[in-house]
Write a protein that holds these residues in place. Sequence first.
Motif, PDB file in Angstrom:
ATOM      1  N   GLU A   1       0.833  -1.198   0.000  1.00 24.45           N
ATOM      2  CA  GLU A   1       0.000   0.000   0.000  1.00 24.45           C
ATOM      3  C   GLU A   1       0.872   1.254   0.000  1.00 24.45           C
ATOM      4  O   GLU A   1       0.589   2.217  -0.714  1.00 24.45           O
ATOM      5  CB  GLU A   1      -0.927  -0.022   1.213  1.00 24.45           C
ATOM      6  N   LYS A   2       1.929   1.223   0.781  1.00 25.08           N
ATOM      7  CA  LYS A   2       2.836   2.372   0.854  1.00 25.08           C
ATOM      8  C   LYS A   2       3.446   2.683  -0.515  1.00 25.08           C
ATOM      9  O   LYS A   2       3.510   3.845  -0.922  1.00 25.08           O
ATOM     10  CB  LYS A   2       3.929   2.101   1.880  1.00 25.08           C
TER      11      LYS A   2
ATOM     12  N   ARG B   1       0.775   4.223  -2.761  1.00 24.30           N
ATOM     13  CA  ARG B   1       0.517   5.626  -2.366  1.00 24.30           C
ATOM     14  C   ARG B   1       1.626   6.546  -2.889  1.00 24.30           C
ATOM     15  O   ARG B   1       1.366   7.604  -3.453  1.00 24.30           O
ATOM     16  CB  ARG B   1       0.448   5.757  -0.854  1.00 24.30           C
ATOM     17  N   GLU B   2       2.868   6.147  -2.670  1.00 23.35           N
ATOM     18  CA  GLU B   2       3.992   6.979  -3.090  1.00 23.35           C
ATOM     19  C   GLU B   2       4.002   7.188  -4.601  1.00 23.35           C
ATOM     20  O   GLU B   2       4.239   8.300  -5.080  1.00 23.35           O
ATOM     21  CB  GLU B   2       5.304   6.355  -2.632  1.00 23.35           C
TER      22      GLU B   2
ATOM     23  N   GLU C   1       1.153   9.521  -5.580  1.00 28.99           N
ATOM     24  CA  GLU C   1       1.466  10.894  -5.164  1.00 28.99           C
ATOM     25  C   GLU C   1       2.487  11.523  -6.108  1.00 28.99           C
ATOM     26  O   GLU C   1       2.374  12.696  -6.471  1.00 28.99           O
ATOM     27  CB  GLU C   1       1.987  10.912  -3.726  1.00 28.99           C
TER      28      GLU C   1
ATOM     29  N   GLN D   1      -5.534  13.224  -3.166  1.00 28.30           N
ATOM     30  CA  GLN D   1      -5.624  12.288  -2.042  1.00 28.30           C
ATOM     31  C   GLN D   1      -6.918  11.493  -2.080  1.00 28.30           C
ATOM     32  O   GLN D   1      -6.926  10.311  -1.745  1.00 28.30           O
ATOM     33  CB  GLN D   1      -5.496  13.035  -0.706  1.00 28.30           C
TER      34      GLN D   1
ATOM     35  N   ILE E   1      -6.449   8.746  -4.590  1.00 28.71           N
ATOM     36  CA  ILE E   1      -5.518   7.745  -4.049  1.00 28.71           C
ATOM     37  C   ILE E   1      -6.258   6.845  -3.067  1.00 28.71           C
ATOM     38  O   ILE E   1      -6.125   5.617  -3.128  1.00 28.71           O
ATOM     39  CB  ILE E   1      -4.300   8.421  -3.397  1.00 28.71           C
ATOM     40  N   GLU E   2      -7.044   7.425  -2.181  1.00 31.82           N
ATOM     41  CA  GLU E   2      -7.808   6.632  -1.202  1.00 31.82           C
ATOM     42  C   GLU E   2      -8.791   5.687  -1.897  1.00 31.82           C
ATOM     43  O   GLU E   2      -8.891   4.514  -1.532  1.00 31.82           O
ATOM     44  CB  GLU E   2      -8.562   7.545  -0.231  1.00 31.82           C
TER      45      GLU E   2
ATOM     46  N   ILE F   1      -6.783   2.830  -3.516  1.00 31.80           N
ATOM     47  CA  ILE F   1      -6.301   1.884  -2.506  1.00 31.80           C
ATOM     48  C   ILE F   1      -7.449   0.990  -2.039  1.00 31.80           C
ATOM     49  O   ILE F   1      -7.301  -0.230  -1.940  1.00 31.80           O
ATOM     50  CB  ILE F   1      -5.660   2.629  -1.312  1.00 31.80           C
TER      51      ILE F   1
END
Length: 66
Positions: free
Chosen positions: A28-29, A32-33, A36, A42, A45-46, A49
Motif C-alpha cells: 500500500e505504501k 501511495r507513493e 502521489e 488524495q 488515491i484513497e 487503494i
Amino acid sequence: MARKISENELTRSKETVFRLFKYRPRSEKEIREKLEMKAFSQSIIEKTIEYFKGKEHLVTNLPYML
C-alpha cells in the motif's frame, strides 16, 4: 462535469496501479507513493487503494515491502 473528471482520474490511477502489478506485488505504501508522485489527488488515491484492497491485490506481509 467534476464527477466525470474524477471518474477519469480514478480510471487513470487504477491503470497506473495495474501496470505496477505487472512487474511484482506492491505494498500500500508503494502504491501511495507512486500515485502521489504522479500528482493524483488524495481522494483518488484513497479510492484506488480501497479498490485494490477489496480485490486483495495489495501485499503487505513481505519483508521487502516494509
